[in-house]
Write a protein that holds these residues in place. Structure first.
Motif, PDB file in Angstrom:
ATOM      1  N   GLY A  97       0.822  -1.204   0.000  1.00 55.19           N
ATOM      2  CA  GLY A  97       0.000   0.000   0.000  1.00 55.19           C
ATOM      3  C   GLY A  97       0.859   1.257   0.000  1.00 55.19           C
ATOM      4  O   GLY A  97       1.947   1.279   0.583  1.00 55.19           O
ATOM      5  N   THR A 101      -3.528   5.074   0.413  1.00 58.36           N
ATOM      6  CA  THR A 101      -4.347   3.949   0.850  1.00 58.36           C
ATOM      7  C   THR A 101      -4.003   3.486   2.253  1.00 58.36           C
ATOM      8  O   THR A 101      -4.818   2.815   2.892  1.00 58.36           O
ATOM      9  N   VAL A 119      -4.543  -9.826   1.206  1.00 62.68           N
ATOM     10  CA  VAL A 119      -5.967 -10.051   1.438  1.00 62.68           C
ATOM     11  C   VAL A 119      -6.386 -11.425   0.934  1.00 62.68           C
ATOM     12  O   VAL A 119      -5.769 -11.994   0.024  1.00 62.68           O
ATOM     13  N   ALA A 124     -10.282  -9.524  -1.721  1.00 61.00           N
ATOM     14  CA  ALA A 124      -9.787  -9.123  -3.037  1.00 61.00           C
ATOM     15  C   ALA A 124     -10.938  -8.721  -3.958  1.00 61.00           C
ATOM     16  O   ALA A 124     -10.781  -7.845  -4.815  1.00 61.00           O
ATOM     17  N   TYR A 127     -13.022  -5.385  -0.645  1.00 58.44           N
ATOM     18  CA  TYR A 127     -12.228  -4.326  -0.015  1.00 58.44           C
ATOM     19  C   TYR A 127     -11.098  -3.825  -0.909  1.00 58.44           C
ATOM     20  O   TYR A 127     -10.888  -2.609  -1.059  1.00 58.44           O
ATOM     21  N   LEU A 128     -10.355  -4.730  -1.525  1.00 56.49           N
ATOM     22  CA  LEU A 128      -9.181  -4.324  -2.303  1.00 56.49           C
ATOM     23  C   LEU A 128      -9.550  -3.455  -3.496  1.00 56.49           C
ATOM     24  O   LEU A 128      -8.751  -2.637  -3.951  1.00 56.49           O
ATOM     25  N   ILE A 131      -8.990   0.097  -2.805  1.00 57.03           N
ATOM     26  CA  ILE A 131      -7.579   0.487  -2.816  1.00 57.03           C
ATOM     27  C   ILE A 131      -7.069   0.651  -4.239  1.00 57.03           C
ATOM     28  O   ILE A 131      -6.400   1.636  -4.572  1.00 57.03           O
ATOM     29  N   THR A 132      -7.372  -0.307  -5.095  1.00 56.30           N
ATOM     30  CA  THR A 132      -6.893  -0.209  -6.468  1.00 56.30           C
ATOM     31  C   THR A 132      -7.553   0.947  -7.211  1.00 56.30           C
ATOM     32  O   THR A 132      -6.910   1.623  -8.023  1.00 56.30           O
ATOM     33  N   CYS A 169      -7.658  -9.535   6.012  1.00 56.46           N
ATOM     34  CA  CYS A 169      -6.356  -9.116   5.510  1.00 56.46           C
ATOM     35  C   CYS A 169      -5.274  -9.412   6.532  1.00 56.46           C
ATOM     36  O   CYS A 169      -5.458  -9.188   7.729  1.00 56.46           O
TER      37      CYS A 169
END
Length: 245
Positions: A97, A101, A119, A124, A127-128, A131-132, A169
């Motif tokens: 990260g 993030t 994660v 994935a 939640y991820l 972030i992406t 995670c």
């Protein structure tokens, strides 16, 4: 306070609590002129990237024990977002990260932030994605406010899904850097829910090892549990590892 926490950086607030830092001290540090002006704008993109791809892969994998991370997918940050570097076989996904993030708002633009996380498949797929997505927005030139607004809008429009059941995670690396506000995080696990009741976990109660934070804007509940060992199996020392609050 929750209304002032950025869309993705909400998790950093939870982690700052488990570090054993007093809430008042965290709030003060995040609002001092030295903290807020040191990283007043985005640095050149190259400063956020890791030139050594192998080093970024190794750092990402350090988030979880080798029994998990060795078979996980690994993504690295490119100029337009996270890219798959190694395909996995167990459903886990590891990344490093960056500041937007994985750091408190005072460190939002800090190019030194490197926070390994790994994660599971449920996270994935839910939640991820937040972030992406925010990483793509920031690298496309969006401001902090614009990126956070886009994430909130994406959640409201169901373009970004709610948390899947079982989303969690690993953040057990003793490497990495969480920012000037909170440089070194303890080894811990995180669990993600949509609008969960903190009381069901006994979170934030005296003597409880569980820290929980609800973000009503993102409809995101995060639980943090500190663990005794780092991902390499070595013992975590210090007050944070002792679950003292």
């Amino acid at each position: 306070m929750l209304k002032k926490i950025s869309a993705i950086a909400i998790k950093s607030f939870a982690l700052l609590l488990v570090l054993g830092t007093a809430y008042q001290a965290v709030a003060q540090a995040a609002t001092t002129p030295s903290a807020t002006t040191r990283y007043a704008k985005m640095a050149p993109v190259d400063e956020y990237l890791m030139a050594d791809r192998a080093a970024e892969i190794a750092l990402a994998r350090s988030a979880a024990p080798e029994s998990i991370s060795n078979a996980a997918e690994v993504q690295v940050l490119g100029r337009h977002g996270f890219e798959t570097a190694i395909k996995g076989s167990n459903g886990f996904l590891c990344i490093v990260g960056r500041s937007w993030t994985s750091a408190a708002d005072a460190d939002f633009w800090n190019p030194k932030v490197r926070v390994p996380l790994c994660v599971n498949a449920a996270a994935a797929r839910s939640y991820l994605l937040r972030i992406t997505r925010i990483s793509e927005l920031i690298l496309a030139g969006r401001t902090q406010a614009q990126a956070n607004a886009a994430i909130t809008a994406g959640i409201d429009k169901n373009e970004l899904p709610p948390m899947e059941p079982g989303a969690m995670c690993y953040m057990m690396s003793k490497e990495g850097y969480g920012g000037d506000s909170s440089p070194h995080w303890p080894s811990h696990l995180m669990f993600f829910y949509t609008d969960a009741d903190l009381a069901n976990w006994g979170a934030n109660l005296p003597g409880s090892p569980v820290v929980g934070v609800n973000d009503p804007v993102e409809h995101l509940t995060q639980f943090v549990v500190v663990v005794q060992r780092w991902s390499d199996g070595t013992q975590q020392a210090g007050e944070a590892a002792g679950h003292r609050h």
